[in-house]
Structures are given as C-alpha cells and as structure tokens.
Design an enzyme around this catalytic site. Structure first.
Site, PDB file in Angstrom:
ATOM      1  CE1 TYR A 160      -4.149   1.839   0.387  1.00 46.02           C
ATOM      2  CE2 TYR A 160      -2.591   3.307   1.558  1.00 46.02           C
ATOM      3  CZ  TYR A 160      -3.792   3.268   1.011  1.00 46.02           C
ATOM      4  OH  TYR A 160      -4.736   4.184   0.782  1.00 46.02           O
ATOM      5  CG  PHE A 171      -6.986  17.018 -24.790  1.00 50.61           C
ATOM      6  CD1 PHE A 171      -7.143  16.595 -25.862  1.00 50.61           C
ATOM      7  CD2 PHE A 171      -7.394  16.302 -23.791  1.00 50.61           C
ATOM      8  CE1 PHE A 171      -7.672  15.146 -26.208  1.00 50.61           C
ATOM      9  CE2 PHE A 171      -8.000  14.990 -23.650  1.00 50.61           C
ATOM     10  CZ  PHE A 171      -8.105  14.275 -24.893  1.00 50.61           C
ATOM     11  CB  THR A 172     -11.815  16.861 -24.442  1.00 46.02           C
ATOM     12  OG1 THR A 172     -11.175  15.625 -24.216  1.00 46.02           O
ATOM     13  CG2 THR A 172     -12.310  17.128 -25.798  1.00 46.02           C
ATOM     14  NE  ARG A 218     -11.572  14.424 -30.231  1.00 45.57           N
ATOM     15  CZ  ARG A 218     -11.311  13.922 -28.978  1.00 45.57           C
ATOM     16  NH1 ARG A 218     -10.256  13.847 -28.348  1.00 45.57           N
ATOM     17  NH2 ARG A 218     -12.534  13.895 -27.927  1.00 45.57           N
ATOM     18  CG  ASP A 249      -1.087  17.308 -22.331  1.00 51.43           C
ATOM     19  OD1 ASP A 249      -0.446  16.434 -21.994  1.00 51.43           O
ATOM     20  OD2 ASP A 249      -2.129  17.572 -22.459  1.00 51.43           O
ATOM     21  CG  PHE A 295     -16.130  13.778 -26.844  1.00 54.94           C
ATOM     22  CD1 PHE A 295     -16.146  14.940 -26.145  1.00 54.94           C
ATOM     23  CD2 PHE A 295     -15.203  12.631 -26.656  1.00 54.94           C
ATOM     24  CE1 PHE A 295     -15.015  14.924 -25.207  1.00 54.94           C
ATOM     25  CE2 PHE A 295     -14.437  12.936 -26.006  1.00 54.94           C
ATOM     26  CZ  PHE A 295     -14.037  13.933 -25.152  1.00 54.94           C
ATOM     27  CE  LYS A 323      -3.721   9.820 -24.308  1.00 51.72           C
ATOM     28  NZ  LYS A 323      -4.634   9.922 -23.337  1.00 51.72           N
TER      29      LYS A 323
END
Ligand code: PLI
Length: 461
Positions: free
Chosen positions: A76, A128-129, A386, A219, A453, A262
């Site tokens: 943990y 970005f969303t 998009r 980002d 979306f 990614k």
C-alpha cells in the site's frame, strides 16, 4: 528483371503474442451502429475490426514491460515501483517531484484545483477536452493562444502547435498576469492534428513567462513524439538524441501533466511532475483524497513498473521513427488519392478534414461524427470525431462552440497494427470518399452534460 531500388524501413520488433480480429458483415455493422447511436465511443470493441479510436491505453507492451509487471510490489505504501518511476521521471523529464495518478486527467484535476482560482484565465495552445474541463471546473476560463495556422487544415507550417506570443501578450495586457496562474502547453497538440511546438517557441515562451511571473505547465502526454519532430524539422537538433531533446523541452516548463497511456506505452497510468516544492506538497495532500496514497496514485505497483520501463523505451530512436513513420505512411497514401487530411501529418493520427470531405453537410449536422459512422459502416474501422461534438458548448451562451477544425481522427496505437492494416484503412477511406455525395448528416438526440462526445447519441437525418 525489375529491381527493387527502394530501401524500406520496418517495425523494430517482432510479434510474440497475437489477438485475433473479427470481421463483421455490413448488416451486423448497421445494427451495431444504430444501437451505438452513431457514436463510435458506444460501439462494443468486439464489433470493431481495426480500432483506430485512440492511441490511449491501446498500446502493445514489450516483453521487457510485461516482465516488469511480474515485479510489481503491491505494498500500500512505499512500493519499490514508485521509486523506479520517480527515478525514471527525474532522469528523462527532469522534474524534481512526482505524484502518480491513475491517468492524465487525474493529474489535470490536481494541478487545476491547486493553481486556478475562480475568475482566472488559463491560456493554452488549443484546448484538450479533459484539460479544459478541469480548468473550467476549477473556475478558470480557457483562452486559445495557438498560432492561426493551427486552425487551417491546409497550412503546411512545420510547428502548428506554436504559441502566438502576440495573443498571449494581449491576454496579459487585458486581464493582468496575476489572473493567469499558468499557461497550459501541449506537445504535441492533439486537437490541431498531433502538431508539434518548436523548441524555439518554447524557449521564447519561457523567457516571456519568466518576465511576467506566469508558470508553464506542459502537457507531456505526447512530448516524445514532439521531440521527434524537433529533431527532423528544427535546425540544430538533427544530431541530438530524442532523450536530450525531451529533457530540454521540459526544462522550459515548471511541471507537467502526463497521460502515460500514450508515449509511455502502457494501458493505464499517468502523473503530475513539478519543480515547485509547495505545489508538490499540495498535490501530495490532494492525491490522497482523489487518487490514492502519494506512492501509488490509483495505480498498482506493476502499472508503475510498466510505465517506468515505457519511459525508457519511448525515447528509443528506432521506436519513435517507426511509430511516426507508420502514421506518415497512411498519410502519404491518402494524400496520393486526394483525400482531404490535415497537413503536415501529425504524430499519432491522421485527421480527415470532414468539412472538405463532406462539404454539403453543415457543421450543425455533425459532418465529422457522420464520417466516423460511415467509415465504420464501410469497413468495421473505428475512428473518432474531433469537431463540433468534441468542442462542446460555451458555458456562458449555451450554444455549441463552432471549431474551425471539423475532423475525424484515425489514431494509431503504438506497436499494434501492421502495414497491411494501414493499407486496408486507406482503401476503406477511399471507398467512403467515392460515395461521399450520398451521405446524409446526423441529429443529436441525447446530450450528456460533461464531455458530451463520449456518450452523445445521434440519428440519421
Ligand atoms: O485519457 P487521460 O486521462 O489519460 O489523458 C487525458 C489527456 C490529456 N492530454 C492529452 C493531449 C490527451 O490526448 C489526453 C487524452 N487523450 C485521449 C483519451 C485521446 O484519445 O486522445
């Protein structure tokens, strides 16, 4: 006898485990699409042939990463894999402190909550969303400061992700630097078509922001892909390694949010990395509330190990060359047959220009949503809208945002599909293009409140 003069490149790996693909009939796809409300997010994966919805969490891990999964320390607190990850982030990204999160938006949540006060403005090189939503939920207003070329699918600018310093300066003049807690800089810019930001622009931005006392939060989700574009397009970086370029990019920022799903070649994971000790302290407090203890942040020990190993693999030059080379290969094929796509081809995806592909369908009838549905119907290939649906609504006026870019993204997971899959994809797009005049738009019949979306439903007009 004809000679093969060309010397091709090939994937720098061989395949050890395979997952069978299923092809469906047109009738089956028609039914599946209707059940999914013409939204590719609502399709069942088992009804999809080639899945180009996203490159997020859909990567193939290496044997080195899988071996690391067996070394998961599932304590943990104080898992050894956390320290491995912390070490890798420091070494390759260069930030002083690390807070793991379950994925990128977990990190966006933390940094938005910590730095943004109601009434603040958060500039960014396009939105970005999830990033913008977290900024808005914290009381901020997003302001787009990307260069104009980014909004033009045909512009061949090599760094369409660049920040327009004139726009940023104008914002500072208008609202004051004290109302701008940070600028959110994406590398690469997903919504612009996977377009990179240049090192020169990052450097200039850093100088400007230092003078104004504005932080830069990167980002870094696809920063390795951005580093590749700097290497091949920016003078002076040709012989620098990807790892060196990546670290220099990060050096012009104060911290980063990361979706490890990614660049970092994992199926789940993310982090917030930051230089400032006070912000780190606050993030370490908050992560316990929303994600998990500060040494696991919602991840299993094995996930952190896979991500630490993914960091090492992501910067390997043969990997990144092949990864972006595959996307470019599809782009070249589509360009050769006259399909309108965003140019130059970006890092993670081909973006079909739906406004030009389906010029008779007005934006309020969702051309990109329609095109994604038609491509699925044609071939079983899943892509993602998009455009206007992803852009959502202006919280002040309640009207749709009307983005200039109305795109369909064919996103390539890393190390998953072969060149033959790429050929099949290009042929399917061509088949839809040939019958484009017969395609009708959609009407939205269900609209969720947040990030519509993902779950919106449509009917054919
Ligand atoms: O999906 P997350 O929460 O791990 O990461 C959010 C996120 C942040 N920044 C950028 C540039 C992204 O692309 C991103 C997620 N992208 C998704 C899911 C995509 O399909 O592009």
């Amino acid at each position: 006898m004809q000679r093969l003069k060309k010397r091709s490149w090939a994937e720098p790996f061989k395949i050890k485990v395979v997952e069978p693909l299923k092809m469906t009939s047109r009738e089956e796809r028609e039914r599946a699409l209707k059940e999914a409300g013409y939204n590719t997010f609502l399709l069942r994966s088992e009804d999809v042939y080639i899945d180009l919805l996203t490159d997020s969490g859909t990567n193939a891990m290496s044997d080195y990463q899988w071996a690391g999964m067996m070394l998961g320390d599932e304590a943990y607190a104080g898992s050894r894999n956390f320290y491995r990850l912390e070490d890798a982030v420091k070494r390759y990204y260069g930030y002083a402190h690390l807070v793991p999160t379950h994925q990128g938006r977990g990190a966006e949540h933390l940094i938005s909550r910590i730095l943004i006060k109601p009434g603040d403005f958060v500039p960014g090189n396009m939105y970005f969303t999830t990033t913008r939503l977290h900024q808005e939920l914290a009381g901020g207003t997003f302001v787009d400061v990307i260069i104009d070329e980014a909004h033009d699918p045909a512009s061949l600018h090599p760094f369409k992700g660049n920040v327009d310093l004139g726009k940023l300066e104008a914002l500072v003049k208008k609202v004051g630097a004290d109302k701008i807690p940070y600028i959110s800089v994406a590398a690469t810019v997903n919504m612009a078509g996977g377009q990179p930001i240049s090192m020169a622009n990052l450097k200039e931005l850093h100088a400007f922001c230092s003078r104004q006392g504005i932080r830069i939060i990167l980002d870094a989700t696809r920063a390795v892909e951005n580093a590749w574009f700097i290497k091949i397009r920016e003078k002076g970086y040709e012989s620098r390694s990807i790892a060196e370029i990546l670290k220099e990019m990060c050096s012009y920022s104060d911290g980063c949010t990361m979706s490890g799903k990614k660049d970092l070649l994992v199926n789940i994971g993310g982090f917030l990395a930051i230089n400032d000790a006070e912000i780190f302290e606050e993030a370490r407090n908050l992560v316990v509330v929303y994600e998990g203890l500060h040494t696991y942040g919602g991840l299993a020990g094995r996930d952190m190990e896979a991500m630490a190993r993914g960091i090492e693999e992501a910067v390997q030059e043969d990997h990144i060359r092949a990864r972006i080379g595959q996307v470019e290969y599809v782009g070249e094929k589509l360009k050769a047959i006259g399909i309108p796509i965003v140019q130059p081809v970006g890092g993670h995806a081909i973006f079909l220009d739906a406004k030009n592909f389906l010029p008779k369908i007005p934006q309020v009838e969702f051309p990109a949503q329609t095109l994604a549905a038609e491509l699925y119907l044609e071939s079983g290939i899943r892509s993602m809208e998009r455009g206007i649906v992803s852009a959502g609504r202006n919280k002040e006026t309640g009207d749709h945002y009307y983005p200039k870019l109305e795109l369909v993204r064919l996103t390539f997971p890393r190390r998953v599909y072969t060149q033959a899959h790429c050929d099949v994809t290009a042929e399917a797009v061509e088949a839809v293009y040939e019958r484009r005049d017969t395609i009708r738009g959609l009407r939205m019949v269900y609209e969720p409140k947040y990030l519509r979306f993902f779950q919106a439903r449509f009917e054919r007009l």
